[in-house]
Design a protein around this motif. Sequence first.
Motif, PDB file in Angstrom:
ATOM      1  N   LYS A 101       0.845  -1.194   0.000  1.00 35.56           N
ATOM      2  CA  LYS A 101       0.000   0.000   0.000  1.00 35.56           C
ATOM      3  C   LYS A 101       0.876   1.238   0.000  1.00 35.56           C
ATOM      4  N   THR A 102       0.519   2.208  -0.821  1.00 38.71           N
ATOM      5  CA  THR A 102       1.309   3.435  -0.927  1.00 38.71           C
ATOM      6  C   THR A 102       0.710   4.510  -0.021  1.00 38.71           C
ATOM      7  N   ASN A 103       1.370   5.647   0.016  1.00 41.51           N
ATOM      8  CA  ASN A 103       0.816   6.783   0.748  1.00 41.51           C
ATOM      9  C   ASN A 103       0.030   7.707  -0.179  1.00 41.51           C
ATOM     10  N   MET A 104      -0.294   7.189  -1.384  1.00 39.14           N
ATOM     11  CA  MET A 104      -1.078   7.950  -2.364  1.00 39.14           C
ATOM     12  C   MET A 104      -2.534   7.474  -2.289  1.00 39.14           C
ATOM     13  N   GLY A 105      -3.290   8.033  -1.369  1.00 36.74           N
ATOM     14  CA  GLY A 105      -4.672   7.618  -1.201  1.00 36.74           C
ATOM     15  C   GLY A 105      -4.741   6.177  -0.724  1.00 36.74           C
ATOM     16  N   ASN A 106      -5.581   5.398  -1.390  1.00 39.99           N
ATOM     17  CA  ASN A 106      -5.769   4.001  -0.994  1.00 39.99           C
ATOM     18  C   ASN A 106      -5.082   3.047  -1.964  1.00 39.99           C
ATOM     19  N   ASN A 107      -4.266   3.579  -2.853  1.00 44.69           N
ATOM     20  CA  ASN A 107      -3.670   2.763  -3.906  1.00 44.69           C
ATOM     21  C   ASN A 107      -2.526   1.888  -3.392  1.00 44.69           C
ATOM     22  N   TRP A 108      -2.300   0.793  -4.129  1.00 47.39           N
ATOM     23  CA  TRP A 108      -1.219  -0.132  -3.855  1.00 47.39           C
ATOM     24  C   TRP A 108      -0.302  -0.182  -5.071  1.00 47.39           C
ATOM     25  N   LEU A 109       0.857  -0.791  -4.893  1.00 46.90           N
ATOM     26  CA  LEU A 109       1.741  -1.159  -5.999  1.00 46.90           C
ATOM     27  C   LEU A 109       1.905  -2.666  -5.987  1.00 46.90           C
ATOM     28  N   ILE A 110       2.042  -3.250  -7.166  1.00 52.18           N
ATOM     29  CA  ILE A 110       2.393  -4.666  -7.277  1.00 52.18           C
ATOM     30  C   ILE A 110       3.756  -4.747  -7.955  1.00 52.18           C
ATOM     31  N   ILE A 111       4.643  -5.551  -7.374  1.00 54.86           N
ATOM     32  CA  ILE A 111       6.034  -5.632  -7.827  1.00 54.86           C
ATOM     33  C   ILE A 111       6.406  -7.099  -7.991  1.00 54.86           C
ATOM     34  N   LYS A 112       7.015  -7.431  -9.117  1.00 57.35           N
ATOM     35  CA  LYS A 112       7.483  -8.806  -9.347  1.00 57.35           C
ATOM     36  C   LYS A 112       8.799  -9.034  -8.604  1.00 57.35           C
ATOM     37  N   LYS A 113       8.879 -10.135  -7.872  1.00 57.26           N
ATOM     38  CA  LYS A 113      10.131 -10.479  -7.210  1.00 57.26           C
ATOM     39  C   LYS A 113      11.144 -10.995  -8.244  1.00 57.26           C
ATOM     40  N   ASP A 114      12.394 -10.766  -7.975  1.00 58.02           N
ATOM     41  CA  ASP A 114      13.456 -11.217  -8.885  1.00 58.02           C
ATOM     42  C   ASP A 114      13.791 -12.667  -8.550  1.00 58.02           C
ATOM     43  N   ASP A 115      13.026 -13.582  -9.140  1.00 61.15           N
ATOM     44  CA  ASP A 115      13.192 -15.008  -8.860  1.00 61.15           C
ATOM     45  C   ASP A 115      13.283 -15.780 -10.172  1.00 61.15           C
ATOM     46  N   LYS A 116      13.234 -17.088 -10.096  1.00 62.41           N
ATOM     47  CA  LYS A 116      13.414 -17.926 -11.291  1.00 62.41           C
ATOM     48  C   LYS A 116      12.307 -17.741 -12.320  1.00 62.41           C
ATOM     49  N   GLU A 117      11.153 -17.188 -11.895  1.00 64.88           N
ATOM     50  CA  GLU A 117      10.041 -16.978 -12.823  1.00 64.88           C
ATOM     51  C   GLU A 117      10.067 -15.588 -13.464  1.00 64.88           C
ATOM     52  N   ALA A 118      10.992 -14.738 -13.049  1.00 67.78           N
ATOM     53  CA  ALA A 118      11.091 -13.397 -13.612  1.00 67.78           C
ATOM     54  C   ALA A 118      11.570 -13.452 -15.054  1.00 67.78           C
ATOM     55  N   ASP A 119      10.999 -12.579 -15.896  1.00 70.91           N
ATOM     56  CA  ASP A 119      11.380 -12.541 -17.319  1.00 70.91           C
ATOM     57  C   ASP A 119      11.099 -11.139 -17.853  1.00 70.91           C
ATOM     58  N   ALA A 120      12.138 -10.351 -18.006  1.00 72.33           N
ATOM     59  CA  ALA A 120      11.978  -8.954 -18.436  1.00 72.33           C
ATOM     60  C   ALA A 120      11.478  -8.841 -19.872  1.00 72.33           C
ATOM     61  N   ARG A 121      11.665  -9.892 -20.677  1.00 71.51           N
ATOM     62  CA  ARG A 121      11.296  -9.802 -22.098  1.00 71.51           C
ATOM     63  C   ARG A 121       9.838 -10.186 -22.371  1.00 71.51           C
ATOM     64  N   ARG A 122       9.252 -10.946 -21.475  1.00 73.48           N
ATOM     65  CA  ARG A 122       7.898 -11.465 -21.707  1.00 73.48           C
ATOM     66  C   ARG A 122       6.848 -10.374 -21.499  1.00 73.48           C
ATOM     67  N   LYS A 123       5.847 -10.337 -22.351  1.00 76.24           N
ATOM     68  CA  LYS A 123       4.751  -9.362 -22.270  1.00 76.24           C
ATOM     69  C   LYS A 123       3.414 -10.104 -22.224  1.00 76.24           C
ATOM     70  N   PRO A 124       3.108 -10.775 -21.117  1.00 78.64           N
ATOM     71  CA  PRO A 124       1.930 -11.659 -21.087  1.00 78.64           C
ATOM     72  C   PRO A 124       0.602 -10.958 -21.301  1.00 78.64           C
ATOM     73  N   ALA A 125       0.448  -9.746 -20.794  1.00 79.95           N
ATOM     74  CA  ALA A 125      -0.838  -9.053 -20.925  1.00 79.95           C
ATOM     75  C   ALA A 125      -1.182  -8.784 -22.391  1.00 79.95           C
ATOM     76  N   LYS A 126      -0.149  -8.592 -23.217  1.00 76.99           N
ATOM     77  CA  LYS A 126      -0.384  -8.265 -24.626  1.00 76.99           C
ATOM     78  C   LYS A 126      -0.369  -9.482 -25.537  1.00 76.99           C
ATOM     79  N   THR A 127       0.365 -10.516 -25.160  1.00 78.17           N
ATOM     80  CA  THR A 127       0.586 -11.621 -26.093  1.00 78.17           C
ATOM     81  C   THR A 127      -0.191 -12.891 -25.771  1.00 78.17           C
ATOM     82  N   GLU A 128      -0.702 -13.010 -24.558  1.00 77.27           N
ATOM     83  CA  GLU A 128      -1.412 -14.235 -24.168  1.00 77.27           C
ATOM     84  C   GLU A 128      -2.890 -13.893 -24.010  1.00 77.27           C
TER      85      GLU A 128
END
Length: 197
Positions: A148-175
């Motif tokens: 949760k941020t200090n900008m109203g009630n909004n949150w941020l979602i952040i990907k952890k840098d783990d074995k499933e991380a992939d900077a090149r993949r664009k799932p929202a657009k391609t799947e």
Amino acid sequence: MSHPNLTEYNKKRDFKKSPEPKGGNSKPGSARFVIQKYDAQNLHFDFRLEIAGVLKSWVIPKGPFTNPADKRLAIPTEDHPIDYIDFEGVIPEGQYGAGTVMVWDNGTFKNLLEENEEEKSLEESYKDGKMEVWLEGKKISGGYTLIKTNMGNNWLIIKKDDKEADARRKPAKTENESVKTGRSMKEISTSSNGKNE
């Protein structure tokens, strides 16, 4: 009897006209999640986690991602009934949230904070404004932090840098197909009755 947290959800909807599930009929299962692609006033994705008998829900305008360098806005919405985890169909014009809904991804998740020294429950983590989960979905897997941020009630979602991380993949657009029915958004929107399948 409807879950007390679903009062806002039920108040916004006319279930005689909308195919969305009414709260109160579902039984809690294992820790599950769903990401729904949602073409309403604008195209976005809804991220929902099963916590304390409801689906805690956030709108993620830019959609799911796998790049640990990204931080994406997550806007909280009202709690949804657990039955909503399977909802795919068309909410008719004139109804709250009118538009097409796809089950873009689903699966189970683990609470990572329970595995560390803090050992907080999901409910406590949500109230404290920081959650760490490991998703096991059909499209998306790996660790994510919701904070949760200090900008109203909004949150941020952040990907952890783990074995499933992939900077090149664009799932929202391609799947682009439903993991539930294999349909595209267009196929869902033009189905014969537009109802949940």
